[in-house]
Write a protein that holds these residues in place. Structure first.
Motif, PDB file in Angstrom:
ATOM      1  N   PHE A  18       0.816  -1.222   0.000  1.00 21.57           N
ATOM      2  CA  PHE A  18       0.000   0.000   0.000  1.00 21.57           C
ATOM      3  C   PHE A  18       0.849   1.271   0.000  1.00 21.57           C
ATOM      4  N   PRO A  19       1.865   1.401   0.880  1.00 19.76           N
ATOM      5  CA  PRO A  19       2.651   2.639   0.820  1.00 19.76           C
ATOM      6  C   PRO A  19       3.409   2.803  -0.494  1.00 19.76           C
ATOM      7  N   GLN A  20       3.738   1.681  -1.143  1.00 24.08           N
ATOM      8  CA  GLN A  20       4.487   1.801  -2.400  1.00 24.08           C
ATOM      9  C   GLN A  20       3.615   2.283  -3.546  1.00 24.08           C
ATOM     10  N   VAL A  21       2.309   2.061  -3.423  1.00 21.20           N
ATOM     11  CA  VAL A  21       1.435   2.421  -4.546  1.00 21.20           C
ATOM     12  C   VAL A  21       1.422   3.925  -4.754  1.00 21.20           C
ATOM     13  N   THR A  22       1.557   4.708  -3.661  1.00 23.18           N
ATOM     14  CA  THR A  22       1.523   6.163  -3.849  1.00 23.18           C
ATOM     15  C   THR A  22       2.665   6.624  -4.751  1.00 23.18           C
ATOM     16  N   ARG A  52       0.659   9.738   3.568  1.00 24.03           N
ATOM     17  CA  ARG A  52       0.789   8.426   4.178  1.00 24.03           C
ATOM     18  C   ARG A  52      -0.591   7.991   4.625  1.00 24.03           C
ATOM     19  N   ILE A  53      -0.768   6.695   4.762  1.00 21.72           N
ATOM     20  CA  ILE A  53      -2.035   6.213   5.302  1.00 21.72           C
ATOM     21  C   ILE A  53      -2.098   6.657   6.753  1.00 21.72           C
ATOM     22  N   GLY A  54      -3.089   7.500   7.070  1.00 19.56           N
ATOM     23  CA  GLY A  54      -3.211   8.027   8.423  1.00 19.56           C
ATOM     24  C   GLY A  54      -2.664   9.422   8.590  1.00 19.56           C
ATOM     25  N   GLY A  55      -2.247  10.074   7.530  1.00 17.87           N
ATOM     26  CA  GLY A  55      -1.780  11.447   7.693  1.00 17.87           C
ATOM     27  C   GLY A  55      -0.760  11.836   6.650  1.00 17.87           C
ATOM     28  N   LEU A  56       0.241  12.583   7.097  1.00 19.85           N
ATOM     29  CA  LEU A  56       1.272  13.053   6.184  1.00 19.85           C
ATOM     30  C   LEU A  56       2.634  12.616   6.694  1.00 19.85           C
ATOM     31  N   LYS A  57       3.610  12.654   5.795  1.00 18.85           N
ATOM     32  CA  LYS A  57       4.946  12.208   6.176  1.00 18.85           C
ATOM     33  C   LYS A  57       5.537  13.149   7.207  1.00 18.85           C
ATOM     34  N   ASP A  58       5.318  14.429   7.031  1.00 16.81           N
ATOM     35  CA  ASP A  58       6.000  15.406   7.856  1.00 16.81           C
ATOM     36  C   ASP A  58       5.127  16.637   8.039  1.00 16.81           C
ATOM     37  N   ARG A  68       3.306  -0.125  12.135  1.00 11.89           N
ATOM     38  CA  ARG A  68       4.479   0.120  11.311  1.00 11.89           C
ATOM     39  C   ARG A  68       4.368  -0.615   9.965  1.00 11.89           C
ATOM     40  N   ILE A  69       3.881  -1.842  10.046  1.00  9.88           N
ATOM     41  CA  ILE A  69       3.643  -2.574   8.802  1.00  9.88           C
ATOM     42  C   ILE A  69       2.153  -2.538   8.545  1.00  9.88           C
ATOM     43  N   ILE A  70       1.773  -1.886   7.462  1.00  7.58           N
ATOM     44  CA  ILE A  70       0.356  -1.621   7.249  1.00  7.58           C
ATOM     45  C   ILE A  70      -0.291  -2.788   6.524  1.00  7.58           C
ATOM     46  N   VAL A  93     -10.559   0.226  -4.642  1.00  8.54           N
ATOM     47  CA  VAL A  93      -9.520  -0.607  -4.042  1.00  8.54           C
ATOM     48  C   VAL A  93     -10.156  -1.852  -3.461  1.00  8.54           C
ATOM     49  N   VAL A  94      -9.646  -3.006  -3.877  1.00  6.93           N
ATOM     50  CA  VAL A  94     -10.090  -4.273  -3.307  1.00  6.93           C
ATOM     51  C   VAL A  94      -8.926  -4.836  -2.500  1.00  6.93           C
ATOM     52  N   SER A  95      -9.174  -5.054  -1.220  1.00  9.81           N
ATOM     53  CA  SER A  95      -8.120  -5.580  -0.365  1.00  9.81           C
ATOM     54  C   SER A  95      -8.536  -6.935   0.177  1.00  9.81           C
ATOM     55  N   LYS A  96      -7.561  -7.825   0.303  1.00  7.41           N
ATOM     56  CA  LYS A  96      -7.854  -9.132   0.894  1.00  7.41           C
ATOM     57  C   LYS A  96      -7.126  -9.301   2.210  1.00  7.41           C
ATOM     58  N   GLY A  97      -6.760  -8.188   2.827  1.00  6.27           N
ATOM     59  CA  GLY A  97      -6.088  -8.254   4.111  1.00  6.27           C
ATOM     60  C   GLY A  97      -4.592  -8.443   4.012  1.00  6.27           C
ATOM     61  N   ASP A  98      -4.028  -8.230   2.826  1.00  6.50           N
ATOM     62  CA  ASP A  98      -2.595  -8.411   2.650  1.00  6.50           C
ATOM     63  C   ASP A  98      -1.866  -7.078   2.785  1.00  6.50           C
ATOM     64  N   LEU A  99      -0.557  -7.150   2.527  1.00  6.50           N
ATOM     65  CA  LEU A  99       0.254  -5.928   2.563  1.00  6.50           C
ATOM     66  C   LEU A  99      -0.086  -5.005   1.398  1.00  6.50           C
ATOM     67  N   GLY A 100      -0.465  -5.618   0.291  1.00  5.88           N
ATOM     68  CA  GLY A 100      -0.768  -4.809  -0.880  1.00  5.88           C
ATOM     69  C   GLY A 100      -2.206  -5.002  -1.311  1.00  5.88           C
ATOM     70  N   PRO A 101      -2.681  -4.134  -2.195  1.00  9.27           N
ATOM     71  CA  PRO A 101      -4.057  -4.299  -2.667  1.00  9.27           C
ATOM     72  C   PRO A 101      -4.190  -5.519  -3.576  1.00  9.27           C
ATOM     73  N   PHE A 102      -5.377  -6.121  -3.553  1.00  4.27           N
ATOM     74  CA  PHE A 102      -5.635  -7.262  -4.437  1.00  4.27           C
ATOM     75  C   PHE A 102      -5.872  -6.769  -5.847  1.00  4.27           C
ATOM     76  N   ARG A 103      -6.595  -5.664  -5.956  1.00  9.88           N
ATOM     77  CA  ARG A 103      -6.911  -5.113  -7.279  1.00  9.88           C
ATOM     78  C   ARG A 103      -7.233  -3.649  -7.087  1.00  9.88           C
ATOM     79  N   VAL A 104      -6.748  -2.820  -7.975  1.00  7.27           N
ATOM     80  CA  VAL A 104      -7.092  -1.403  -7.944  1.00  7.27           C
ATOM     81  C   VAL A 104      -7.611  -1.013  -9.312  1.00  7.27           C
ATOM     82  N   LYS A 105      -8.834  -0.502  -9.345  1.00  8.35           N
ATOM     83  CA  LYS A 105      -9.353   0.037 -10.603  1.00  8.35           C
ATOM     84  C   LYS A 105      -9.185   1.543 -10.539  1.00  8.35           C
ATOM     85  N   ILE A 106      -8.504   2.089 -11.527  1.00 11.69           N
ATOM     86  CA  ILE A 106      -8.252   3.518 -11.534  1.00 11.69           C
ATOM     87  C   ILE A 106      -9.189   4.168 -12.550  1.00 11.69           C
TER      88      ILE A 106
END
Lengths: 389, 211
Positions: free
Chosen positions: A79-83, A178-184, A313-315, A337-350
């Motif tokens: 998820f954080p890498q997708v941004t 970031r998920i939950g706010g901003l980096k800084d 820390r690990i989202i 966004v379709v999530s299956k509870g993993d570290l990354g999304p299962f599928r993202v339709k943009i």
């Protein structure tokens, strides 16, 4: 379908052109290929036009020259890498691309950014809109042979880019959400700097209005050209300034409940009844001013507090599906966004705005003259990364 | 240009020609993605102003260009067009690869539709890393390209018949051919040449790995 006189005239003219082409002498057609590398296509769009003399009788955009496989790539990123990736969809307003994705992830995790982060997000969102549209306003002149505005745009756009860079560290691609706010938090002295820069951008809008919008050549190339009636615009799924220029009062910033701070500022959604190229450009000019106003007002209203909620820390985003769309510089941009509870999304339709915005190109280019093709494409304003993804 | 045809030029004349070439570079802007905007900022904005370096960013066609700046993601659909553009350009020609995507694929290193590196299609003289690189980085890349042009063996470059420049310089360095392009049977017979050595390896701005 209710049309203004001007729209009706232009609509009838294009219908008449169609009819005339069928009746008149058979002339040999010609296929004109605009692109894939052309200054008017804002990237690598190819438009295939079939001409009869000076008139376009059939046109089709050929997209895919910039297809980078985003939706597949998001499946192998966390998820954080997708941004990092989605920054580069609409590369002129990068920060605005991150926001809907992060909001969708936050919706799945059932958290919300703290108020301070929400306001700063909104400010950066609007700054990226200014950075995006100011380049459009400069580029507009180039399509008609006026070279001066683009120099002005590149000069004044640097003020916004400097702001974004000093706040986020990235001049072009901030990757700041970031998920939950901003980096800084914002750096010291940023707010005063932002106030001054926004004033300069307001002056830039005035300059462009004097230089371009009051110009007789500009008006004669734009007024009554490329009319898209409201019904057609809705049918083709247009959004953003292109839709509002056709007289549809629709803005997701105002019409939607999101954890952002647009409702804290006093601003106006502009619409224009004409739906021609001039209206589309004029709407964008007014929107830049409104964005400047939003930023000016929100700079006074940044609340104290943290910029980040507590997130692990690990989202890992819980399983579920979420759809969030926002009013990006080019129109409605959304992520399913379709999530299956993993570290990354299962599928993202943009859902990106430009792809739908250029779907009207075959309709609107029918019957126009070749020089008008360029101005119509310029006024529709698409970005290739936003079309092909 | 009889002297050039024979493959020999007096050294002062070479120096003069090289200097004039390096300060009147016409660049074809092959802007593809995000980097195109930074390239536009470098070439078209008053703040960075590339013309002070003697680079003219407005050729009407690749046939008038001295070097091409490939900036942005090259996809597999776009790749034939990049190759064709390169073949349309007249010798002597150079290429700058701007941005991570053009260098090696960048953030799309595992994408199914992106060409991982434009150097698979055309020979690159200068790599400018960054995603996207700042306009200053591109300007440094251009300065490095100018330095290379100044030290070039122009006769070898201009003949450019069966070898591309890069291939030729590599072949000369490996001792397979002499500077006229003739195959050398005895690898030790490369004659002493008054010309300065052409630099065969591509330049990377910043000196780091291509990324």
């Amino acid at each position: 379908m209710t049309l203004t006189d001007r729209q009706q005239l232009s609509y009838i003219a294009s219908q008449a052109a169609d009819a005339r082409l069928n009746v008149e002498l058979e002339t040999e057609g010609m296929t004109l290929n605009i692109g894939p590398q052309h200054p008017a296509t804002h990237g690598t769009l190819r438009i295939i036009c079939r001409l009869d003399g000076e008139q376009v009788i059939w046109a089709e955009p050929s997209a895919g020259y910039m297809h980078r496989g985003y939706e597949k790539l998001t499946e192998v990123r966390t998820f954080p890498q997708v941004t990092t990736l989605v920054n580069r969809i609409d590369w002129l307003g990068s920060f605005a691309n991150e926001v809907p994705f992060i909001l969708a992830a936050e919706k799945l995790m059932e958290i919300e950014a703290p108020p301070r982060a929400q306001v700063i997000r909104t400010i950066l969102f609007e700054l990226s809109r200014i950075a995006n549209v100011s380049l459009f306003l400069g580029d507009l002149g180039v399509q008609m042979g006026a070279v001066t505005p683009v120099f002005l745009a590149f000069r004044d756009r640097e003020y916004v880019l400097n702001l974004i860079e000093s706040a986020t560290g990235g001049r072009f691609h901030p990757n700041f959400d970031r998920i939950g706010g901003l980096k800084d938090d914002l750096p010291k002295g940023w707010i005063d700097e932002a106030r001054q820069s926004v004033k300069k951008l307001m002056q830039f809008c005035d300059t462009i209005e004097d230089l371009l919008f009051g110009n007789e050549i500009f008006q004669s190339r734009m007024r009554g050209i490329g009319v898209i009636p409201a019904e057609v615009a809705k049918d083709y799924g247009l959004s953003g300034p292109n839709l509002r220029a056709s007289g549809v009062d629709w803005d997701l910033r105002r019409d939607q409940e999101l954890p952002m701070a647009w409702d804290k500022a006093d601003w106006k959604v502009w619409t224009h009844p004409d739906g021609d190229s001039w209206a589309r450009c004029w709407i964008r000019l007014q929107e830049t001013r409104e964005s400047c106003k939003i930023v000016e007002q929100l700079l006074d209203q940044i609340p104290a507090g943290p910029v980040m909620t507590k997130v692990p820390r690990i989202i890992k985003v819980p399983a579920g599906e979420a759809w969030v769309s926002t009013e990006n510089p080019l129109g409605e941009m959304g992520y399913y966004v379709v999530s299956k509870g993993d570290l990354g999304p299962f599928r993202v339709k943009i859902r990106s705005a430009s792809f739908n915005n250029i779907s009207v190109v075959p309709w609107v280019l029918k019957g126009v003259y070749v020089p008008d093709v360029i101005t119509i494409l310029a006024s529709l304003y698409f970005i290739l990364g936003d079309i092909d993804r | 240009m009889g002297l050039v045809d024979k493959g020999r030029l007096p050294a002062p004349l070479t120096k003069l020609f090289n200097m004039s070439r390096s300060y009147s570079l016409w660049v074809y802007q092959w802007g593809l993605a995000c980097c195109a905007i930074e390239m536009g900022a470098a070439f078209g904005s008053p703040r960075y102003d590339v013309m002070r370096l003697g680079v003219i960013p407005l050729p009407a066609s690749p046939r008038q260009a001295d070097f091409v700046c490939v900036s942005g993601t090259v996809t597999d659909k776009m790749a034939p067009a990049v190759r064709r553009l390169w073949e349309q350009m007249p010798e002597p020609k150079y290429a700058i690869s701007m941005g991570s995507c053009a260098n090696c694929g960048g953030p799309y290193w595992d994408s199914y539709s992106v060409t991982k590196g434009v150097d698979q299609l055309i020979p690159i003289d200068v790599y400018v890393p960054g995603c996207p690189p700042r306009p200053e980085a591109l300007l440094e890349g251009i300065v490095l390209l100018q330095q290379r042009i100044k030290n070039e063996d122009m006769a070898a470059k201009w003949r450019g018949d069966e070898f591309t420049t890069l291939q030729r310089t590599r072949a000369v360095e490996a001792g397979e051919v002499d500077r006229d392009g003739e195959l050398i049977s005895d690898t030790h017979s490369v004659s002493e040449d008054p010309m300065p050595d052409p630099d065969p390896e591509p330049i990377v701005v910043g000196g780091g790995p291509i990324e």
